[in-house]
Motif scaffolding. Structure first.
Motif, PDB file in Angstrom:
ATOM      1  N   ASP A 194       0.815  -1.217   0.000  1.00 22.55           N
ATOM      2  CA  ASP A 194       0.000   0.000   0.000  1.00 22.55           C
ATOM      3  C   ASP A 194       0.850   1.270   0.000  1.00 22.55           C
ATOM      4  OD1 ASP A 194      -2.349  -1.437  -0.107  1.00 22.55           O
ATOM      5  OD2 ASP A 194      -2.769  -1.263   2.046  1.00 22.55           O
ATOM      6  N   TRP A 195       1.899   1.311   0.823  1.00 22.68           N
ATOM      7  CA  TRP A 195       2.727   2.519   0.887  1.00 22.68           C
ATOM      8  C   TRP A 195       3.395   2.765  -0.467  1.00 22.68           C
ATOM      9  CZ3 TRP A 195       7.878   2.937  -0.152  1.00 22.68           C
ATOM     10  CH2 TRP A 195       8.644   1.776  -0.156  1.00 22.68           C
ATOM     11  N   GLN A 196       3.757   1.685  -1.172  1.00 23.30           N
ATOM     12  CA  GLN A 196       4.378   1.840  -2.490  1.00 23.30           C
ATOM     13  C   GLN A 196       3.369   2.377  -3.503  1.00 23.30           C
ATOM     14  OE1 GLN A 196       5.784  -2.256  -2.726  1.00 23.30           O
ATOM     15  NE2 GLN A 196       7.900  -1.508  -2.785  1.00 23.30           N
ATOM     16  N   LYS A 197       2.141   1.888  -3.462  1.00 24.12           N
ATOM     17  CA  LYS A 197       1.105   2.374  -4.375  1.00 24.12           C
ATOM     18  C   LYS A 197       0.883   3.878  -4.191  1.00 24.12           C
ATOM     19  CE  LYS A 197      -1.399  -1.996  -4.521  1.00 24.12           C
ATOM     20  NZ  LYS A 197      -2.630  -2.694  -4.111  1.00 24.12           N
ATOM     21  N   LEU A 198       0.814   4.301  -2.944  1.00 23.60           N
ATOM     22  CA  LEU A 198       0.610   5.726  -2.666  1.00 23.60           C
ATOM     23  C   LEU A 198       1.816   6.548  -3.115  1.00 23.60           C
ATOM     24  CD1 LEU A 198      -1.026   5.396   0.848  1.00 23.60           C
ATOM     25  CD2 LEU A 198      -2.166   6.083  -1.279  1.00 23.60           C
ATOM     26  N   ASN A 199       3.010   6.046  -2.848  1.00 23.25           N
ATOM     27  CA  ASN A 199       4.232   6.737  -3.242  1.00 23.25           C
ATOM     28  C   ASN A 199       4.324   6.857  -4.758  1.00 23.25           C
ATOM     29  OD1 ASN A 199       7.432   6.428  -3.847  1.00 23.25           O
ATOM     30  ND2 ASN A 199       7.065   7.599  -1.970  1.00 23.25           N
ATOM     31  N   VAL A 200       4.047   5.773  -5.461  1.00 19.37           N
ATOM     32  CA  VAL A 200       4.086   5.770  -6.925  1.00 19.37           C
ATOM     33  C   VAL A 200       3.067   6.764  -7.481  1.00 19.37           C
ATOM     34  CG1 VAL A 200       3.564   4.356  -8.966  1.00 19.37           C
ATOM     35  CG2 VAL A 200       5.008   3.446  -7.151  1.00 19.37           C
ATOM     36  N   THR A 201       1.856   6.743  -6.951  1.00 26.65           N
ATOM     37  CA  THR A 201       0.805   7.654  -7.422  1.00 26.65           C
ATOM     38  C   THR A 201       1.211   9.111  -7.227  1.00 26.65           C
ATOM     39  OG1 THR A 201      -0.896   6.005  -6.943  1.00 26.65           O
ATOM     40  CG2 THR A 201      -1.628   8.280  -7.173  1.00 26.65           C
ATOM     41  N   ALA A 202       1.775   9.425  -6.078  1.00 33.54           N
ATOM     42  CA  ALA A 202       2.186  10.808  -5.803  1.00 33.54           C
ATOM     43  C   ALA A 202       3.301  11.248  -6.751  1.00 33.54           C
ATOM     44  CB  ALA A 202       2.642  10.943  -4.354  1.00 33.54           C
ATOM     45  N   PHE A 203       4.320  10.431  -6.906  1.00 33.69           N
ATOM     46  CA  PHE A 203       5.425  10.795  -7.795  1.00 33.69           C
ATOM     47  C   PHE A 203       4.962  10.943  -9.235  1.00 33.69           C
ATOM     48  CE2 PHE A 203       8.442   9.856  -4.430  1.00 33.69           C
ATOM     49  CZ  PHE A 203       9.479  10.729  -4.725  1.00 33.69           C
ATOM     50  N   LEU A 204       4.152   9.995  -9.705  1.00 32.45           N
ATOM     51  CA  LEU A 204       3.695  10.065 -11.090  1.00 32.45           C
ATOM     52  C   LEU A 204       2.829  11.296 -11.333  1.00 32.45           C
ATOM     53  CD1 LEU A 204       2.837   6.318 -11.715  1.00 32.45           C
ATOM     54  CD2 LEU A 204       4.768   7.605 -12.661  1.00 32.45           C
ATOM     55  N   SER A 205       1.963  11.624 -10.394  1.00 40.06           N
ATOM     56  CA  SER A 205       1.112  12.807 -10.549  1.00 40.06           C
ATOM     57  C   SER A 205       1.943  14.074 -10.632  1.00 40.06           C
ATOM     58  CB  SER A 205       0.120  12.901  -9.387  1.00 40.06           C
ATOM     59  OG  SER A 205      -0.764  11.804  -9.409  1.00 40.06           O
ATOM     60  N   SER A 206       3.004  14.128  -9.846  1.00 43.64           N
ATOM     61  CA  SER A 206       3.844  15.322  -9.892  1.00 43.64           C
ATOM     62  C   SER A 206       4.486  15.477 -11.270  1.00 43.64           C
ATOM     63  CB  SER A 206       4.922  15.282  -8.803  1.00 43.64           C
ATOM     64  OG  SER A 206       5.929  14.326  -9.092  1.00 43.64           O
ATOM     65  N   GLY A 207       4.828  14.363 -11.909  1.00 47.15           N
ATOM     66  CA  GLY A 207       5.402  14.431 -13.247  1.00 47.15           C
ATOM     67  C   GLY A 207       4.431  14.979 -14.267  1.00 47.15           C
ATOM     68  N   LEU A 208       3.169  14.618 -14.147  1.00 47.58           N
ATOM     69  CA  LEU A 208       2.176  15.095 -15.109  1.00 47.58           C
ATOM     70  C   LEU A 208       1.887  16.580 -14.984  1.00 47.58           C
ATOM     71  CD1 LEU A 208      -0.528  12.311 -15.408  1.00 47.58           C
ATOM     72  CD2 LEU A 208       1.332  12.876 -16.961  1.00 47.58           C
ATOM     73  N   SER A 209       2.196  17.154 -13.848  1.00 52.01           N
ATOM     74  CA  SER A 209       1.887  18.575 -13.663  1.00 52.01           C
ATOM     75  C   SER A 209       2.597  19.461 -14.684  1.00 52.01           C
ATOM     76  CB  SER A 209       2.234  19.018 -12.241  1.00 52.01           C
ATOM     77  OG  SER A 209       3.638  19.016 -12.051  1.00 52.01           O
ATOM     78  N   ARG A 210       3.582  18.907 -15.360  1.00 54.77           N
ATOM     79  CA  ARG A 210       4.331  19.652 -16.383  1.00 54.77           C
ATOM     80  C   ARG A 210       3.945  19.255 -17.811  1.00 54.77           C
ATOM     81  NH1 ARG A 210       7.999  23.598 -14.655  1.00 54.77           N
ATOM     82  NH2 ARG A 210       8.413  23.214 -12.465  1.00 54.77           N
ATOM     83  N   ALA A 211       2.932  18.417 -17.971  1.00 56.20           N
ATOM     84  CA  ALA A 211       2.566  17.917 -19.298  1.00 56.20           C
ATOM     85  C   ALA A 211       2.171  19.048 -20.246  1.00 56.20           C
ATOM     86  CB  ALA A 211       1.436  16.892 -19.192  1.00 56.20           C
ATOM     87  N   THR A 212       1.380  19.979 -19.770  1.00 59.50           N
ATOM     88  CA  THR A 212       0.982  21.156 -20.553  1.00 59.50           C
ATOM     89  C   THR A 212       0.791  22.320 -19.587  1.00 59.50           C
ATOM     90  OG1 THR A 212      -1.409  20.839 -20.394  1.00 59.50           O
ATOM     91  CG2 THR A 212      -0.297  19.741 -22.229  1.00 59.50           C
ATOM     92  N   ASP A 213       0.743  23.506 -20.137  1.00 56.37           N
ATOM     93  CA  ASP A 213       0.558  24.685 -19.290  1.00 56.37           C
ATOM     94  C   ASP A 213      -0.821  24.749 -18.650  1.00 56.37           C
ATOM     95  OD1 ASP A 213       3.128  25.576 -19.765  1.00 56.37           O
ATOM     96  OD2 ASP A 213       2.529  26.890 -21.425  1.00 56.37           O
ATOM     97  N   ASP A 214      -1.822  24.124 -19.280  1.00 54.31           N
ATOM     98  CA  ASP A 214      -3.186  24.250 -18.759  1.00 54.31           C
ATOM     99  C   ASP A 214      -3.686  23.027 -17.981  1.00 54.31           C
ATOM    100  OD1 ASP A 214      -3.392  22.579 -20.939  1.00 54.31           O
ATOM    101  OD2 ASP A 214      -5.177  23.546 -21.755  1.00 54.31           O
ATOM    102  N   ILE A 215      -2.812  22.088 -17.656  1.00 56.04           N
ATOM    103  CA  ILE A 215      -3.244  20.904 -16.902  1.00 56.04           C
ATOM    104  C   ILE A 215      -3.533  21.256 -15.436  1.00 56.04           C
ATOM    105  CG2 ILE A 215      -0.940  20.078 -16.253  1.00 56.04           C
ATOM    106  CD1 ILE A 215      -1.953  17.220 -16.843  1.00 56.04           C
ATOM    107  N   VAL A 216      -2.877  22.278 -14.935  1.00 51.30           N
ATOM    108  CA  VAL A 216      -3.058  22.724 -13.555  1.00 51.30           C
ATOM    109  C   VAL A 216      -3.924  23.975 -13.557  1.00 51.30           C
ATOM    110  CG1 VAL A 216      -1.857  23.607 -11.506  1.00 51.30           C
ATOM    111  CG2 VAL A 216      -0.874  21.726 -12.808  1.00 51.30           C
ATOM    112  N   GLY A 217      -4.857  24.036 -12.624  1.00 52.15           N
ATOM    113  CA  GLY A 217      -5.764  25.179 -12.519  1.00 52.15           C
ATOM    114  C   GLY A 217      -5.132  26.352 -11.786  1.00 52.15           C
ATOM    115  N   LYS A 218      -5.973  27.140 -11.177  1.00 49.53           N
ATOM    116  CA  LYS A 218      -5.536  28.341 -10.468  1.00 49.53           C
ATOM    117  C   LYS A 218      -5.400  28.055  -8.978  1.00 49.53           C
ATOM    118  CE  LYS A 218      -7.758  31.280 -13.825  1.00 49.53           C
ATOM    119  NZ  LYS A 218      -8.814  32.199 -14.139  1.00 49.53           N
TER     120      LYS A 218
END
Length: 136
Positions: free
Chosen positions: A17-41
């Motif tokens: 479980d701790w690995q699943k949560l860790n993987v999800t958090a790290f992967l989500s942080s990577g996507l935050s740079r996918a495009t300029d409009d993926i993150v809101g205000k």
């Protein structure tokens, strides 16, 4: 509201479980740079405290076995979708330089994937995640 794009995180189902949560958090942080409009205000509460912005759309988290994860990885790369990855080797490192070095030594077909995250047009992401079940 239905978005034209989709954010998906795929986590290998046999991880702790701790690995699943860790993987999800790290992967989500990577996507935050996918495009300029993926993150809101940024957010602000009634007391005037400000908070960091988050993704502007929901994140769908899927579970996959090793073969399902590899299939999704191949599909994402074939479609050229912005993709973040987390391999088993990254559980043994403690900094991003070592993370990149660990991944650089392994050919794509031999990656020991623990998870993937991807972003793109809804239909393309749906094709990549076809056959996977939402994580519970």
């Amino acid at each position: 509201m239905r978005f034209d794009t989709k954010i998906a995180v795929i986590v290998r189902d046999d991880l702790a479980d701790w690995q699943k949560l860790n993987v999800t958090a790290f992967l989500s942080s990577g996507l935050s740079r996918a495009t300029d409009d993926i993150v809101g205000k940024p957010y602000e509460d009634a007391s005037g405290n400000t908070y960091l912005p988050m993704f502007r759309e929901p994140v769908i988290v899927y579970a996959a076995d090793t073969s399902g994860l590899f299939r999704a990885h191949t599909r994402a790369l074939t479609r050229g979708l912005p993709t973040a990855l987390f391999t088993e080797e990254l559980f043994g490192t403690d900094n991003e330089d070592d993370n990149r070095a660990a991944i650089r030594t392994i050919e794509a077909p031999d990656l020991n994937l623990a998870g993937l995250a991807l972003y793109g047009p809804r239909g393309q992401v749906d094709k990549v995640t076809r056959g996977l079940r939402p994580h519970r």
